[in-house]
Design a protein around this motif. Structure first.
Motif, PDB file in Angstrom:
ATOM      1  N   ASN A  81       0.856  -1.183   0.000  1.00  8.76           N
ATOM      2  CA  ASN A  81       0.000   0.000   0.000  1.00  8.76           C
ATOM      3  C   ASN A  81       0.891   1.232   0.000  1.00  8.76           C
ATOM      4  OD1 ASN A  81      -1.552   2.291   1.172  1.00  8.76           O
ATOM      5  ND2 ASN A  81      -3.175   0.770   1.358  1.00  8.76           N
ATOM      6  N   ASP A  82       0.759   2.095  -1.016  1.00  5.36           N
ATOM      7  CA  ASP A  82       1.688   3.217  -1.143  1.00  5.36           C
ATOM      8  C   ASP A  82       1.372   4.364  -0.175  1.00  5.36           C
ATOM      9  OD1 ASP A  82      -0.566   4.209  -2.321  1.00  5.36           O
ATOM     10  OD2 ASP A  82       0.375   4.782  -4.210  1.00  5.36           O
ATOM     11  N   VAL A  83       0.371   4.195   0.656  1.00  2.00           N
ATOM     12  CA  VAL A  83       0.086   5.184   1.693  1.00  2.00           C
ATOM     13  C   VAL A  83       0.598   4.710   3.050  1.00  2.00           C
ATOM     14  CG1 VAL A  83      -1.730   6.409   2.962  1.00  2.00           C
ATOM     15  CG2 VAL A  83      -1.887   6.158   0.477  1.00  2.00           C
ATOM     16  N   THR A  84       0.248   3.454   3.389  1.00  3.88           N
ATOM     17  CA  THR A  84       0.634   2.923   4.703  1.00  3.88           C
ATOM     18  C   THR A  84       1.931   2.121   4.655  1.00  3.88           C
ATOM     19  OG1 THR A  84      -0.623   0.869   4.418  1.00  3.88           O
ATOM     20  CG2 THR A  84      -1.794   2.788   5.301  1.00  3.88           C
ATOM     21  N   GLY A  85       2.314   1.646   3.475  1.00  7.99           N
ATOM     22  CA  GLY A  85       3.508   0.812   3.365  1.00  7.99           C
ATOM     23  C   GLY A  85       3.257  -0.638   3.728  1.00  7.99           C
ATOM     24  N   GLU A  86       2.028  -1.005   4.060  1.00  6.34           N
ATOM     25  CA  GLU A  86       1.723  -2.374   4.452  1.00  6.34           C
ATOM     26  C   GLU A  86       1.660  -3.287   3.226  1.00  6.34           C
ATOM     27  OE1 GLU A  86      -1.953  -2.057   6.496  1.00  6.34           O
ATOM     28  OE2 GLU A  86      -1.079  -1.199   8.316  1.00  6.34           O
ATOM     29  N   TYR A  87       2.025  -4.545   3.419  1.00  7.49           N
ATOM     30  CA  TYR A  87       1.917  -5.534   2.353  1.00  7.49           C
ATOM     31  C   TYR A  87       1.788  -6.918   2.968  1.00  7.49           C
ATOM     32  CZ  TYR A  87       6.871  -6.574   3.250  1.00  7.49           C
ATOM     33  OH  TYR A  87       8.057  -6.924   3.834  1.00  7.49           O
ATOM     34  N   ASN A  88       1.291  -7.852   2.174  1.00  9.83           N
ATOM     35  CA  ASN A  88       1.107  -9.220   2.640  1.00  9.83           C
ATOM     36  C   ASN A  88       2.459  -9.912   2.700  1.00  9.83           C
ATOM     37  OD1 ASN A  88       0.324 -11.804   3.219  1.00  9.83           O
ATOM     38  ND2 ASN A  88      -0.852 -12.125   1.340  1.00  9.83           N
ATOM     39  N   LYS A  89       2.927 -10.190   3.891  1.00 12.94           N
ATOM     40  CA  LYS A  89       4.273 -10.764   4.055  1.00 12.94           C
ATOM     41  C   LYS A  89       4.311 -12.269   3.797  1.00 12.94           C
ATOM     42  CE  LYS A  89       5.839  -7.230   7.336  1.00 12.94           C
ATOM     43  NZ  LYS A  89       4.708  -6.333   7.116  1.00 12.94           N
ATOM     44  N   ASP A  90       3.174 -12.896   3.600  1.00 11.04           N
ATOM     45  CA  ASP A  90       3.152 -14.332   3.340  1.00 11.04           C
ATOM     46  C   ASP A  90       2.123 -14.664   2.259  1.00 11.04           C
ATOM     47  OD1 ASP A  90       3.752 -17.032   3.566  1.00 11.04           O
ATOM     48  OD2 ASP A  90       2.253 -17.358   5.135  1.00 11.04           O
ATOM     49  N   PRO A  91       2.357 -14.181   1.035  1.00 11.74           N
ATOM     50  CA  PRO A  91       1.407 -14.441  -0.052  1.00 11.74           C
ATOM     51  C   PRO A  91       1.641 -15.819  -0.659  1.00 11.74           C
ATOM     52  CG  PRO A  91       3.179 -13.080  -0.836  1.00 11.74           C
ATOM     53  CD  PRO A  91       3.482 -13.358   0.597  1.00 11.74           C
ATOM     54  N   LEU A  94      -3.388  14.181  -1.984  1.00  8.81           N
ATOM     55  CA  LEU A  94      -4.501  13.580  -1.239  1.00  8.81           C
ATOM     56  C   LEU A  94      -3.916  12.456  -0.392  1.00  8.81           C
ATOM     57  CD1 LEU A  94      -7.077  13.381  -4.175  1.00  8.81           C
ATOM     58  CD2 LEU A  94      -7.018  15.086  -2.350  1.00  8.81           C
ATOM     59  N   PRO A  95      -3.457  12.768   0.826  1.00  8.67           N
ATOM     60  CA  PRO A  95      -2.665  11.817   1.621  1.00  8.67           C
ATOM     61  C   PRO A  95      -3.345  10.486   1.900  1.00  8.67           C
ATOM     62  CG  PRO A  95      -2.592  14.024   2.568  1.00  8.67           C
ATOM     63  CD  PRO A  95      -3.633  14.054   1.499  1.00  8.67           C
ATOM     64  N   ARG A  96      -4.653  10.450   1.985  1.00  7.68           N
ATOM     65  CA  ARG A  96      -5.318   9.219   2.409  1.00  7.68           C
ATOM     66  C   ARG A  96      -5.637   8.269   1.257  1.00  7.68           C
ATOM     67  NH1 ARG A  96     -10.478  10.841   5.704  1.00  7.68           N
ATOM     68  NH2 ARG A  96     -10.714  12.208   3.882  1.00  7.68           N
ATOM     69  N   TYR A  97      -5.374   8.687   0.013  1.00 10.08           N
ATOM     70  CA  TYR A  97      -5.811   7.893  -1.129  1.00 10.08           C
ATOM     71  C   TYR A  97      -4.613   7.307  -1.878  1.00 10.08           C
ATOM     72  CZ  TYR A  97     -10.249  10.177  -0.207  1.00 10.08           C
ATOM     73  OH  TYR A  97     -11.398  10.631   0.393  1.00 10.08           O
ATOM     74  N   GLY A 128      -2.287   6.003  -4.737  1.00  2.65           N
ATOM     75  CA  GLY A 128      -2.205   6.371  -6.137  1.00  2.65           C
ATOM     76  C   GLY A 128      -2.449   7.826  -6.422  1.00  2.65           C
ATOM     77  N   SER A 129      -2.673   8.634  -5.378  1.00  2.00           N
ATOM     78  CA  SER A 129      -2.911  10.062  -5.606  1.00  2.00           C
ATOM     79  C   SER A 129      -1.630  10.757  -6.040  1.00  2.00           C
ATOM     80  CB  SER A 129      -3.458  10.722  -4.338  1.00  2.00           C
ATOM     81  OG  SER A 129      -2.534  10.625  -3.275  1.00  2.00           O
ATOM     82  N   PRO A 130      -1.708  11.870  -6.778  1.00  2.00           N
ATOM     83  CA  PRO A 130      -0.513  12.555  -7.282  1.00  2.00           C
ATOM     84  C   PRO A 130       0.386  13.051  -6.152  1.00  2.00           C
ATOM     85  CG  PRO A 130      -2.535  13.538  -8.162  1.00  2.00           C
ATOM     86  CD  PRO A 130      -2.939  12.534  -7.169  1.00  2.00           C
ATOM     87  N   MET A 131       1.671  13.198  -6.485  1.00  2.00           N
ATOM     88  CA  MET A 131       2.650  13.676  -5.507  1.00  2.00           C
ATOM     89  C   MET A 131       3.292  14.959  -5.997  1.00  2.00           C
ATOM     90  SD  MET A 131       4.487  10.202  -4.155  1.00  2.00           S
ATOM     91  CE  MET A 131       4.908  10.995  -2.622  1.00  2.00           C
ATOM     92  N   LEU A 140      15.449  14.647  -7.934  1.00  2.00           N
ATOM     93  CA  LEU A 140      14.874  13.900  -6.827  1.00  2.00           C
ATOM     94  C   LEU A 140      14.572  12.442  -7.154  1.00  2.00           C
ATOM     95  CD1 LEU A 140      12.402  16.516  -5.283  1.00  2.00           C
ATOM     96  CD2 LEU A 140      14.654  15.842  -4.461  1.00  2.00           C
ATOM     97  N   GLY A 141      14.513  12.115  -8.436  1.00  2.00           N
ATOM     98  CA  GLY A 141      14.165  10.745  -8.795  1.00  2.00           C
ATOM     99  C   GLY A 141      12.707  10.438  -8.516  1.00  2.00           C
ATOM    100  N   ILE A 142      11.823  11.349  -8.896  1.00  2.00           N
ATOM    101  CA  ILE A 142      10.400  11.181  -8.633  1.00  2.00           C
ATOM    102  C   ILE A 142       9.621  11.391  -9.932  1.00  2.00           C
ATOM    103  CG2 ILE A 142      10.017  13.623  -8.049  1.00  2.00           C
ATOM    104  CD1 ILE A 142       8.062  12.693  -5.886  1.00  2.00           C
ATOM    105  N   GLY A 143       8.463  10.753 -10.037  1.00  2.00           N
ATOM    106  CA  GLY A 143       7.635  10.906 -11.228  1.00  2.00           C
ATOM    107  C   GLY A 143       8.352  10.423 -12.480  1.00  2.00           C
ATOM    108  N   PRO A 144       8.333  11.211 -13.551  1.00  2.00           N
ATOM    109  CA  PRO A 144       9.006  10.804 -14.784  1.00  2.00           C
ATOM    110  C   PRO A 144      10.527  10.755 -14.640  1.00  2.00           C
ATOM    111  CG  PRO A 144       8.250  13.062 -14.977  1.00  2.00           C
ATOM    112  CD  PRO A 144       7.669  12.526 -13.714  1.00  2.00           C
ATOM    113  N   GLY A 145      11.038  11.269 -13.528  1.00  2.00           N
ATOM    114  CA  GLY A 145      12.475  11.234 -13.291  1.00  2.00           C
ATOM    115  C   GLY A 145      12.901  10.124 -12.352  1.00  2.00           C
ATOM    116  N   SER A 146      12.004   9.190 -12.076  1.00  2.00           N
ATOM    117  CA  SER A 146      12.355   8.098 -11.162  1.00  2.00           C
ATOM    118  C   SER A 146      13.275   7.092 -11.840  1.00  2.00           C
ATOM    119  CB  SER A 146      11.083   7.404 -10.666  1.00  2.00           C
ATOM    120  OG  SER A 146      10.334   6.900 -11.750  1.00  2.00           O
TER     121      SER A 146
END
Length: 269
Positions: free
Chosen positions: A44-54, A91-94, A96-99, A108-114
């Motif tokens: 999850n790109d907001v909370t950083g959580e992920y399924n550690k045992d998929p 939009l911090p809570r959503y 995929g929201s723009p940064m 910075l290595g962000i967006g098209p410069g990542s």
């Protein structure tokens, strides 16, 4: 046969169809596992959580032997990209929201410069030598007769101001094509007498040939301004380029497509 029969209405064609369905479902499951060796499990790109045992849709680690003595790698390795994101969400809570970048977006290595953290070693061809090198190193390679030779051409940024002069061409010896132009930016008065001219690489995919006054052919780069050429990431050696350096150089020009000028990041209407 009487009521309750379990084989009376089943024939070979039907059994074959069911076997095919089971096989095809298993094939899809296997392919979906194999295509998730890198970049999974998703987080999850907001909370950083992920399924550690998929366990259901993630394959067991497989080891790959790299050519030319570059060791081995195993995937999936469950490693996470821990680099801090240099931006803030609109939009911090959503998810995929723009940064919005929180600094110089060109670096910075962000967006098209990542860019991805690829190995800091050159891409190699069959004999182990670097694939992408300047013509001064690539023995037996030269510009084909009848093709434009960009060496000596002036190069301009999107502001139509002079950035420098093309000093050399970098070629991919395996694909036999131009990958980068080596640009001499010259020296400034503040660098002092005797200072060596700085040279940077420009990806050929960001360059176009144009006719200037007097029918002179010049190289035009839409991605960045003439002043921003000085910020192109430097190489450790001007005789070769590593995979990581390729990422950073290309990402810099990618960032320029959106961030080179303030108006590029604004809506069209």
């Amino acid at each position: 046969m009487g009521t309750g029969s379990i084989v009376g209405s089943i024939d070979v064609a039907q059994v074959t169809l069911y076997v095919f369905w089971i096989f095809f479902a298993g094939l899809i499951w296997y392919i979906r596992k194999e295509d998730r060796r890198e970049g999974y499990p998703l987080e999850n790109d907001v909370t950083g959580e992920y399924n550690k045992d998929p366990w259901l849709f993630l394959a067991q680690p497989k080891t790959f032997v790299l050519p030319h003595g570059n060791g081995t790698v195993s995937y999936p390795d469950y490693s996470r990209d821990t680099r801090p994101i240099p931006g803030e969400r609109l939009l911090p809570r959503y998810p995929g929201s723009p940064m919005r970048p929180t600094g110089d977006p060109m670096k910075l290595g962000i967006g098209p410069g990542s860019w991805a953290e690829r190995p800091d070693r050159p891409d190699q061809w069959h004999d182990g030598k670097p694939k992408i090198v300047p013509l001064r190193v690539a023995e037996g390679f030269d510009i084909a007769e009848g093709d434009k030779d960009p060496r000596g051409m002036r190069i301009f940024g999107c502001d139509k101001a002079l950035a420098g002069t093309v000093a050399e061409v970098w070629v991919d010896r395996m694909e036999q094509m131009i990958r980068y132009l080596e640009v001499d930016l010259g020296t400034t008065a503040s660098e002092g007498e005797g200072a060596s001219a700085r040279r940077v690489l420009v990806p050929m995919t960001f360059c176009v040939y144009k006719k200037a006054r007097g029918a002179e052919t010049v190289v035009y780069v839409h991605a960045i301004t003439s002043e921003q050429f000085a910020g192109v990431p430097a190489l450790a050696s001007m005789e070769q380029i590593t995979l990581l350096e390729e990422e950073k150089v290309t990402a810099y020009f990618g960032a320029g497509q959106l961030y080179a000028t303030p108006e590029r990041a604004e809506p069209l209407l």
